[in-house]
Design a protein around this motif. Structure first.
Motif, PDB file in Angstrom:
ATOM      1  N   GLU A  78      58.407  21.745  22.492  1.00 28.82           N
ATOM      2  CA  GLU A  78      58.327  20.641  23.431  1.00 28.82           C
ATOM      3  C   GLU A  78      57.964  21.138  24.828  1.00 28.82           C
ATOM      4  OE1 GLU A  78      60.939  20.755  20.261  1.00 28.82           O
ATOM      5  OE2 GLU A  78      61.515  21.562  22.213  1.00 28.82           O
ATOM      6  N   ALA A  79      57.492  20.215  25.666  1.00 23.61           N
ATOM      7  CA  ALA A  79      56.994  20.581  26.994  1.00 23.61           C
ATOM      8  C   ALA A  79      58.066  21.226  27.864  1.00 23.61           C
ATOM      9  CB  ALA A  79      56.413  19.348  27.696  1.00 23.61           C
ATOM     10  N   ILE A  80      59.271  20.637  27.907  1.00 21.72           N
ATOM     11  CA  ILE A  80      60.267  21.206  28.808  1.00 21.72           C
ATOM     12  C   ILE A  80      60.714  22.587  28.336  1.00 21.72           C
ATOM     13  CG2 ILE A  80      61.047  18.943  29.599  1.00 21.72           C
ATOM     14  CD1 ILE A  80      63.597  19.328  27.959  1.00 21.72           C
ATOM     15  N   THR A  81      60.656  22.824  27.030  1.00 22.48           N
ATOM     16  CA  THR A  81      60.967  24.158  26.510  1.00 22.48           C
ATOM     17  C   THR A  81      59.927  25.164  26.965  1.00 22.48           C
ATOM     18  OG1 THR A  81      62.081  23.243  24.568  1.00 22.48           O
ATOM     19  CG2 THR A  81      61.295  25.508  24.412  1.00 22.48           C
ATOM     20  N   VAL A  82      58.651  24.780  26.915  1.00 25.75           N
ATOM     21  CA  VAL A  82      57.575  25.664  27.361  1.00 25.75           C
ATOM     22  C   VAL A  82      57.694  25.953  28.849  1.00 25.75           C
ATOM     23  CG1 VAL A  82      55.072  25.843  27.678  1.00 25.75           C
ATOM     24  CG2 VAL A  82      55.991  24.937  25.543  1.00 25.75           C
ATOM     25  N   LEU A  83      57.989  24.924  29.636  1.00 23.54           N
ATOM     26  CA  LEU A  83      58.108  25.110  31.083  1.00 23.54           C
ATOM     27  C   LEU A  83      59.279  26.029  31.427  1.00 23.54           C
ATOM     28  CD1 LEU A  83      57.369  21.438  32.143  1.00 23.54           C
ATOM     29  CD2 LEU A  83      55.878  23.419  32.494  1.00 23.54           C
ATOM     30  N   ARG A  84      60.398  25.858  30.730  1.00 21.28           N
ATOM     31  CA  ARG A  84      61.531  26.745  30.959  1.00 21.28           C
ATOM     32  C   ARG A  84      61.200  28.179  30.539  1.00 21.28           C
ATOM     33  NH1 ARG A  84      66.557  28.491  27.370  1.00 21.28           N
ATOM     34  NH2 ARG A  84      67.546  29.805  28.937  1.00 21.28           N
ATOM     35  N   LEU A  85      60.504  28.317  29.424  1.00 21.44           N
ATOM     36  CA  LEU A  85      60.137  29.642  28.927  1.00 21.44           C
ATOM     37  C   LEU A  85      59.211  30.344  29.923  1.00 21.44           C
ATOM     38  CD1 LEU A  85      60.267  31.682  26.626  1.00 21.44           C
ATOM     39  CD2 LEU A  85      58.460  30.410  25.472  1.00 21.44           C
ATOM     40  N   ALA A  86      58.234  29.611  30.471  1.00 20.91           N
ATOM     41  CA  ALA A  86      57.323  30.200  31.451  1.00 20.91           C
ATOM     42  C   ALA A  86      58.091  30.636  32.702  1.00 20.91           C
ATOM     43  CB  ALA A  86      56.235  29.201  31.823  1.00 20.91           C
ATOM     44  N   HIS A  87      59.044  29.812  33.113  1.00 22.23           N
ATOM     45  CA  HIS A  87      59.873  30.172  34.277  1.00 22.23           C
ATOM     46  C   HIS A  87      60.702  31.420  33.979  1.00 22.23           C
ATOM     47  CE1 HIS A  87      62.459  29.742  37.757  1.00 22.23           C
ATOM     48  NE2 HIS A  87      63.525  29.750  36.978  1.00 22.23           N
ATOM     49  N   TYR A  88      61.269  31.484  32.799  1.00 20.10           N
ATOM     50  CA  TYR A  88      62.063  32.650  32.393  1.00 20.10           C
ATOM     51  C   TYR A  88      61.199  33.917  32.436  1.00 20.10           C
ATOM     52  CZ  TYR A  88      64.685  35.823  29.356  1.00 20.10           C
ATOM     53  OH  TYR A  88      65.333  36.913  28.835  1.00 20.10           O
ATOM     54  N   ILE A  89      59.976  33.802  31.933  1.00 20.21           N
ATOM     55  CA  ILE A  89      59.078  34.960  31.902  1.00 20.21           C
ATOM     56  C   ILE A  89      58.717  35.391  33.318  1.00 20.21           C
ATOM     57  CG2 ILE A  89      56.718  35.656  31.292  1.00 20.21           C
ATOM     58  CD1 ILE A  89      57.139  33.872  28.729  1.00 20.21           C
ATOM     59  N   ARG A  90      58.401  34.440  34.175  1.00 19.00           N
ATOM     60  CA  ARG A  90      58.027  34.775  35.549  1.00 19.00           C
ATOM     61  C   ARG A  90      59.160  35.467  36.315  1.00 19.00           C
ATOM     62  NH1 ARG A  90      55.732  29.461  35.736  1.00 19.00           N
ATOM     63  NH2 ARG A  90      53.454  29.534  35.558  1.00 19.00           N
ATOM     64  N   THR A  91      60.382  35.112  35.984  1.00 15.62           N
ATOM     65  CA  THR A  91      61.525  35.632  36.749  1.00 15.62           C
ATOM     66  C   THR A  91      62.183  36.851  36.110  1.00 15.62           C
ATOM     67  OG1 THR A  91      62.966  34.000  35.662  1.00 15.62           O
ATOM     68  CG2 THR A  91      62.056  33.412  37.811  1.00 15.62           C
ATOM     69  N   THR A  92      61.782  37.227  34.907  1.00 14.83           N
ATOM     70  CA  THR A  92      62.409  38.377  34.241  1.00 14.83           C
ATOM     71  C   THR A  92      61.408  39.452  33.807  1.00 14.83           C
ATOM     72  OG1 THR A  92      62.353  37.324  32.053  1.00 14.83           O
ATOM     73  CG2 THR A  92      64.327  36.965  33.407  1.00 14.83           C
ATOM     74  N   PHE A  93      60.141  39.099  33.598  1.00 14.91           N
ATOM     75  CA  PHE A  93      59.141  40.070  33.161  1.00 14.91           C
ATOM     76  C   PHE A  93      58.519  40.750  34.379  1.00 14.91           C
ATOM     77  CE2 PHE A  93      57.670  38.622  28.681  1.00 14.91           C
ATOM     78  CZ  PHE A  93      58.957  38.300  28.319  1.00 14.91           C
ATOM     79  N   SER A  94      58.063  41.965  34.189  1.00 17.64           N
ATOM     80  CA  SER A  94      57.289  42.640  35.228  1.00 17.64           C
ATOM     81  C   SER A  94      55.884  42.031  35.268  1.00 17.64           C
ATOM     82  CB  SER A  94      57.178  44.130  34.919  1.00 17.64           C
ATOM     83  OG  SER A  94      56.367  44.342  33.770  1.00 17.64           O
TER      84      SER A  94
END
Length: 232
Positions: A78-94
């Motif tokens: 779902e869209a909100i899951t994707v948006l949260r996942l992208a935020h998680y990646i931006r804030t935890t991945f190098s």
């Protein structure tokens, strides 16, 4: 626990998720979007842990760290899951890890997009989030990934990777039923709030969300940024 009692609990979970999502118009912020998706994941995991003693699996679950056969299936979320996942990646991945992920997403899409819809059902490629047999965004993984499980690792390997079949894998139904209930509530709640949260190909939609730093903002504003990521 009886099946009637379980049905009632699933209904309550769905209604609670629907109610949570219906309040999005009063708080149209990316933070709220991420909180709704994380809340759904937390409710799912908590409900499974709470109900499992009363409804234990009938066999030993074969899933374990490093087993990633199901991570080669196309994932619909779902869209909100994707948006949260992208935020998680931006804030935890190098930055280097994010760029490598975007490269894997692009490579996957180059293989998938030329295929007809029927062939896409049998498409088998490692999820771009998978590295060395493990999910690099496990904490923020979608509900469907939290729900899928199997009693037979060998059957997963054969049916998913070797045969690329359409199949029903025997597994523990409780996580899947809880995930389905929460997804129904999420979709209904967002619909009542004026948002379309249709079925999206995870990798395709994640690529879009990572390409736009303002993805959550423009989605909240009503832009259909995931139009090309819809699963027929």
């Amino acid at each position: 626990m009886s099946l009637v009692a379980l049905k009632d609990i699933l209904g309550e979970l769905s209604e609670a998720m629907q109610e949570n999502c219906s309040h999005l118009p009063q708080n149209r912020t990316p933070t709220m979007v991420y909180a709704l998706a994380k809340g759904a994941a937390d409710i799912h995991d908590g409900a499974v842990n709470s109900l499992q003693p009363s409804l234990p699996p009938t066999k030993e679950i074969a899933c374990a760290a490093g087993c990633s056969h199901c991570c080669h299936l196309p994932v619909v979320t779902e869209a909100i899951t994707v948006l949260r996942l992208a935020h998680y990646i931006r804030t935890t991945f190098s930055p280097e890890a994010i760029e490598a992920l975007r490269t894997r997403i692009a490579a996957r899409q180059a293989l998938l997009l030329p295929l007809e819809s029927a062939a896409r059902r049998h498409f088998r490629q490692a999820c771009p989030l998978l590295e060395n047999g493990r999910c690099t965004a496990y904490e923020a993984r979608p509900l469907i990934c939290r729900s899928f499980n199997s009693f037979d690792e060998a059957a997963c390997r054969t049916e998913i990777l070797e045969k690329a079949n359409d199949f029903y894998m025997e597994g523990y139904p409780l996580p899947f039923e809880i995930g389905s209930a929460l997804t129904r509530g999420m979709v209904d709640g967002l619909s009542s709030a004026g948002y379309r949260d249709a079925q999206l190909d995870l990798a395709a939609a994640l690529g879009v969300a990572l390409d736009r730093a303002d993805a959550a903002e423009v989605w909240l504003a009503g832009e259909d940024i995931f139009a090309d990521s819809l699963v027929a």
